[in-house]
Design an enzyme around this catalytic site. Structure first.
Site, PDB file in Angstrom:
ATOM      1  CD1 TRP A  35       0.246   0.392   3.375  1.00 19.71           C
ATOM      2  CD2 TRP A  35      -0.270  -1.735   2.978  1.00 19.71           C
ATOM      3  NE1 TRP A  35       0.707  -0.340   4.433  1.00 19.71           N
ATOM      4  CE2 TRP A  35       0.399  -1.656   4.215  1.00 19.71           C
ATOM      5  CE3 TRP A  35      -0.689  -2.997   2.510  1.00 19.71           C
ATOM      6  CZ2 TRP A  35       0.658  -2.785   4.995  1.00 19.71           C
ATOM      7  CZ3 TRP A  35      -0.431  -4.106   3.295  1.00 19.71           C
ATOM      8  CH2 TRP A  35       0.225  -4.004   4.514  1.00 19.71           C
ATOM      9  CD  GLU A  48      -3.532   3.336   7.804  1.00 14.12           C
ATOM     10  OE1 GLU A  48      -3.655   2.837   8.940  1.00 14.12           O
ATOM     11  OE2 GLU A  48      -2.422   3.622   7.321  1.00 14.12           O
ATOM     12  CD  GLN A  53      -5.895  -3.721  18.098  1.00 13.02           C
ATOM     13  OE1 GLN A  53      -5.869  -4.462  19.033  1.00 13.02           O
ATOM     14  NE2 GLN A  53      -4.994  -2.743  17.942  1.00 13.02           N
ATOM     15  CB  THR A  54      -5.007  -7.108  11.355  1.00  7.36           C
ATOM     16  OG1 THR A  54      -6.292  -7.306  11.943  1.00  7.36           O
ATOM     17  CG2 THR A  54      -4.635  -8.331  10.566  1.00  7.36           C
ATOM     18  CG  LEU A  91      -8.280  -9.663   6.918  1.00 12.48           C
ATOM     19  CD1 LEU A  91      -8.657  -8.400   6.157  1.00 12.48           C
ATOM     20  CD2 LEU A  91      -6.927  -9.482   7.588  1.00 12.48           C
ATOM     21  N   GLY A  92     -10.875 -11.345  10.480  1.00 14.63           N
ATOM     22  CA  GLY A  92     -11.393 -11.109  11.819  1.00 14.63           C
ATOM     23  C   GLY A  92     -11.932  -9.705  12.012  1.00 14.63           C
ATOM     24  CE1 TYR A  93     -11.483  -7.064  17.474  1.00 16.85           C
ATOM     25  CE2 TYR A  93      -9.377  -7.430  16.423  1.00 16.85           C
ATOM     26  CZ  TYR A  93     -10.129  -7.277  17.560  1.00 16.85           C
ATOM     27  OH  TYR A  93      -9.530  -7.326  18.776  1.00 16.85           O
ATOM     28  CE1 TYR A 131      -2.529   5.043  12.941  1.00 13.69           C
ATOM     29  CE2 TYR A 131      -4.311   3.828  11.876  1.00 13.69           C
ATOM     30  CZ  TYR A 131      -2.990   4.214  11.927  1.00 13.69           C
ATOM     31  OH  TYR A 131      -2.119   3.801  10.963  1.00 13.69           O
ATOM     32  CG  ASP A 149       0.383   2.970  15.560  1.00 15.74           C
ATOM     33  OD1 ASP A 149       1.237   3.653  16.163  1.00 15.74           O
ATOM     34  OD2 ASP A 149       0.695   2.138  14.694  1.00 15.74           O
ATOM     35  CB  CYS A 213      18.601   0.407  21.767  1.00 11.43           C
ATOM     36  SG  CYS A 213      17.066   0.162  22.686  1.00 11.43           S
ATOM     37  CB  CYS A 222      16.023   6.906  23.506  1.00  8.58           C
ATOM     38  SG  CYS A 222      14.736   5.851  24.212  1.00  8.58           S
TER      39      CYS A 222
END
Length: 394
Positions: A35, A48, A53-54, A91-93, A131, A149, A213, A222
């Site tokens: 994408w 998006e 959540q995937t 994919l769920g949800y 988001y 996110d 790191c 940081c």
DNA sequence: AAAGCGGGGGG
DNA sequence: CCCCCAGCTTT
């Protein structure tokens, strides 16, 4: 003990420096995600919605296939919800898919098919929260809008040593405040690069359990790295206890008539016969989707957790088990046992007499699986034990 | 503020 | 095997 400082001071000069360093890194390190090659707001929107959540790795092929099937807002708006769910199956949800479909119809009707470009208009669409609105405005339209996110939240928690639990209201609030401050003054950086760079850092280097790191472009800035707390921030959130669920799935094949036997057995073998599927009640968990007849095995005295404890259809199990599969739905760990069964009598097509559309059960050829809104577990069972050539037939 | 909603990749 | 993900919605 003093309350942890969740509102770090941040000079304009420091902000600019962080932005430059991170965006500079991103230009060389960005993953080549499908994408990211598109500038089409619609295509970006689909990505998006799928990425809510995937994981990126899971979304890839779904995104490609979905766009082939529904190449534009108009195409999506013109499709039936059933077809959209079929493309989403696995994919769920599934609420996301329904919302996506509803939003496409709203864009087609209220916005003349033109993708909205303001936060207010986007937030008014179903399935688009702050988001996704920020992602569309920045990534698709290159507007200096913030976005937070899980990745961004973690990066900020470490970068500024925000001592709070992942997903806690304090941390979320703090991260959004920071994101807004950054977005409002990006200097030379493109908003789309900045937001994606922030997420990319969280996804590839500043990961939850094994941050790299030494490779991080912001390592010298940081705060958590400096205090040795990168690994412990953000603090883990309390997680609900996982629940074990045992299911039985019934594989019922349509009785084959004599004429079908004319063709060689290899082709009309069990794998070719049609299979009985039932339709879940509308609304609720995986509402309206098709599944193999399912019942939950419940200990005496216990309550079922996900499914009804009995068959919805008049089934009789045949001895023996075809296989078991593991699955998980949110906090439920499922062991599903696939067994052969037969119908004891033909059930009425629509017992309630209330519903419109397709009845609560139907026969389907296994090949039709890809065009049906199947639950993930049923898709998995059909793929593994019925549809696939690698089925354990011998 | 908290819970419900699916599924799977990766450590 | 556990963790948590490019969240949104409803309660």
């Amino acid at each position: 003990m003093a309350a942890p400082n969740l509102n770090p001071t941040l000079s304009a000069a420091r902000r600019r420096r962080l932005v430059q360093r991170l965006v500079g890194w991103y230009r060389g390190a960005a993953r080549d995600l499908p994408w990211r090659r598109s500038r089409d707001p619609y295509a970006i929107w689909i990505s998006e919605a799928m990425l809510q959540q995937t994981r990126v790795e899971t979304v890839g092929d779904f995104w490609v296939r979905f766009l082939e099937r529904f190449p534009s807002v108009e195409a999506l708006a013109a499709a039936s919800e059933e077809d959209v769910l079929a493309a989403w199956s696995g994919l769920g949800y599934y609420r996301r898919a329904r919302a996506l479909h509803a939003a496409a119809r709203r864009i087609a009707s209220d916005h003349a098919g033109e993708f909205p470009r303001t936060r207010g208009e986007l937030l008014a669409l179903p399935g688009i929260g702050r988001y996704t609105a920020g992602a569309l405005l920045s990534i698709a339209f290159d507007q200096p809008e913030p976005l937070v996110d899980g990745n961004v939240e973690r990066v900020f928690a470490r970068l500024f040593e925000l001592d709070a639990a992942a997903g806690s209201p304090e941390l979320v609030r703090s991260a959004w405040a920071l994101a807004e401050r950054f977005a409002s003054d990006l200097g030379q950086a493109r908003p789309r690069d900045w937001n994606q760079a922030l997420m990319e850092l969280g996804a590839t280097l500043c990961t939850p359990r094994a941050p790299r790191c030494p490779e991080c472009p912001l390592v010298r800035s940081c705060a958590a790295r400096r205090s040795g707390r990168a690994l412990e921030l953000p603090r883990p959130k309390r997680r609900p206890e996982p629940l074990d669920v045992r299911l039985e799935l019934a594989l019922v094949r349509e009785t084959v008539r004599d004429e079908a036997r004319e063709t060689p057995a290899r082709e009309t073998g069990p794998a070719r016969a049609r299979v009985l599927l039932e339709r879940r009640p509308p609304g609720g968990l995986m509402g309206g989707m098709w599944q193999l007849p399912t019942r939950e095995c419940v200990e005496p005295g216990a309550e079922p957790r996900l499914f009804a404890p009995g068959w919805a259809l008049p089934l009789a199990l045949v001895e023996g088990e075809l296989g078991t599969l593991s699955h998980s739905i949110t906090r439920h760990r499922i062991r599903a046992h696939l067994r052969s069964a037969r119908l004891e009598r033909t059930p009425p097509p629509n017992p309630e007499g209330a519903g419109s559309g397709p009845g609560p059960w139907a026969w389907f050829a296994p090949e039709a699986a890809s065009t049906l809104a199947l639950t993930g577990l049923t898709k998995k069972a059909l793929t593994r034990f019925v549809h696939a050539r690698k089925a354990p037939v011998r």
